[in-house]
Scaffold this motif. Sequence first.
Motif, PDB file in Angstrom:
ATOM      1  N   GLN A  77       0.752  -1.302   0.033  1.00  0.00           N
ATOM      2  CA  GLN A  77       0.056   0.005  -0.012  1.00  0.00           C
ATOM      3  C   GLN A  77       0.871   1.177   0.102  1.00  0.00           C
ATOM      4  OE1 GLN A  77      -3.619  -0.243  -0.301  1.00  0.00           O
ATOM      5  NE2 GLN A  77      -2.939   2.209  -0.626  1.00  0.00           N
ATOM      6  N   VAL A  78       2.052   1.191   0.728  1.00  0.00           N
ATOM      7  CA  VAL A  78       2.752   2.408   0.799  1.00  0.00           C
ATOM      8  C   VAL A  78       3.341   2.710  -0.601  1.00  0.00           C
ATOM      9  CG1 VAL A  78       5.013   3.319   1.764  1.00  0.00           C
ATOM     10  CG2 VAL A  78       3.388   2.058   3.111  1.00  0.00           C
ATOM     11  N   GLN A  79       3.887   1.588  -1.316  1.00  0.00           N
ATOM     12  CA  GLN A  79       4.527   1.873  -2.597  1.00  0.00           C
ATOM     13  C   GLN A  79       3.424   2.282  -3.578  1.00  0.00           C
ATOM     14  OE1 GLN A  79       7.734   1.669  -2.626  1.00  0.00           O
ATOM     15  NE2 GLN A  79       8.362  -0.333  -3.520  1.00  0.00           N
ATOM     16  N   ILE A  80       2.060   1.948  -3.590  1.00  0.00           N
ATOM     17  CA  ILE A  80       1.071   2.583  -4.514  1.00  0.00           C
ATOM     18  C   ILE A  80       0.896   3.871  -4.044  1.00  0.00           C
ATOM     19  CG2 ILE A  80      -1.333   2.099  -4.906  1.00  0.00           C
ATOM     20  CD1 ILE A  80       0.423   0.269  -6.384  1.00  0.00           C
ATOM     21  N   ARG A  81       0.776   4.278  -2.843  1.00  0.00           N
ATOM     22  CA  ARG A  81       0.660   5.541  -2.435  1.00  0.00           C
ATOM     23  C   ARG A  81       1.561   6.300  -3.023  1.00  0.00           C
ATOM     24  NH1 ARG A  81       2.782   8.485   1.379  1.00  0.00           N
ATOM     25  NH2 ARG A  81       3.424   6.509   2.565  1.00  0.00           N
ATOM     26  N   ARG A  82       2.704   6.098  -2.743  1.00  0.00           N
ATOM     27  CA  ARG A  82       4.153   7.007  -3.252  1.00  0.00           C
ATOM     28  C   ARG A  82       3.786   6.954  -4.890  1.00  0.00           C
ATOM     29  NH1 ARG A  82       9.345   5.509  -1.638  1.00  0.00           N
ATOM     30  NH2 ARG A  82       9.787   7.895  -2.075  1.00  0.00           N
ATOM     31  N   ALA A  83       3.594   6.009  -5.503  1.00  0.00           N
ATOM     32  CA  ALA A  83       3.461   5.809  -7.138  1.00  0.00           C
ATOM     33  C   ALA A  83       2.385   6.866  -7.556  1.00  0.00           C
ATOM     34  CB  ALA A  83       3.124   4.425  -7.380  1.00  0.00           C
ATOM     35  N   ARG A  84       1.138   6.961  -6.805  1.00  0.00           N
ATOM     36  CA  ARG A  84       0.245   7.915  -7.409  1.00  0.00           C
ATOM     37  C   ARG A  84       0.546   9.101  -7.025  1.00  0.00           C
ATOM     38  NH1 ARG A  84      -4.528   4.166  -4.433  1.00  0.00           N
ATOM     39  NH2 ARG A  84      -4.836   2.689  -5.844  1.00  0.00           N
TER      40      ARG A  84
END
Length: 209
Positions: A77-84
């Motif tokens: 979830q952290v990787q996805i949040r940063r990717a967005r």
Amino acid sequence: MDVEDPKEVVRRGYDVLSEHYERAFGSETKYGSWIGELLGRLPETGTVLDIGCGTGVPVARSLVAAGHRVTGVDISQVQIRRARELVPGADFIRADATTLELPQGSFDAVVCLYALIHVPVEEQPALLERIASWIRPGGWFLSTTGHRAWTGTDENWLGGGAAMWWSQFDAATSRAWLVQAGFDVAHEEFVPEGDSGGHVLFWARRSPG
């Protein structure tokens, strides 16, 4: 005592070590030539799926900048949040790729760099078959796999205070699985890492038939 799901170890590891991982690995430099080659193989405004997309940098960011439509998938979830935040021009999904449902033939290419090695080996052949189904005939799959068979955990990965887990077979087995899934292997090369280890980079093409 219950044994923890290794996928949870991977998810939590990347949640905790997202920024630490970014500093430890020069992905901008390492991925540059691979992304450049992929750009040369894509049609104009192609569609690309990035499995294990991390923060979206540099793969999704480079592809979006070149005018392609990108969907990134990551278990963290952290990787996805940063990717967005870092690549607002792409679509990102927090999901386990082994259970992801996508339309058949919906991508010109799929990228899976340093992510397949976090999937239990017994689930990898079926995942490769799913990936093949998502790629249009003649489309490309760019992936890294293990060089030697190994499954294990590092309890303090990169000295960052979190565990990480890997699962991989040798390169010959991965190649056989790619062919079994419906790919033609166009190129294979060893990518060294550290003093004695490394991974194998595959360029595989979805069979036209």
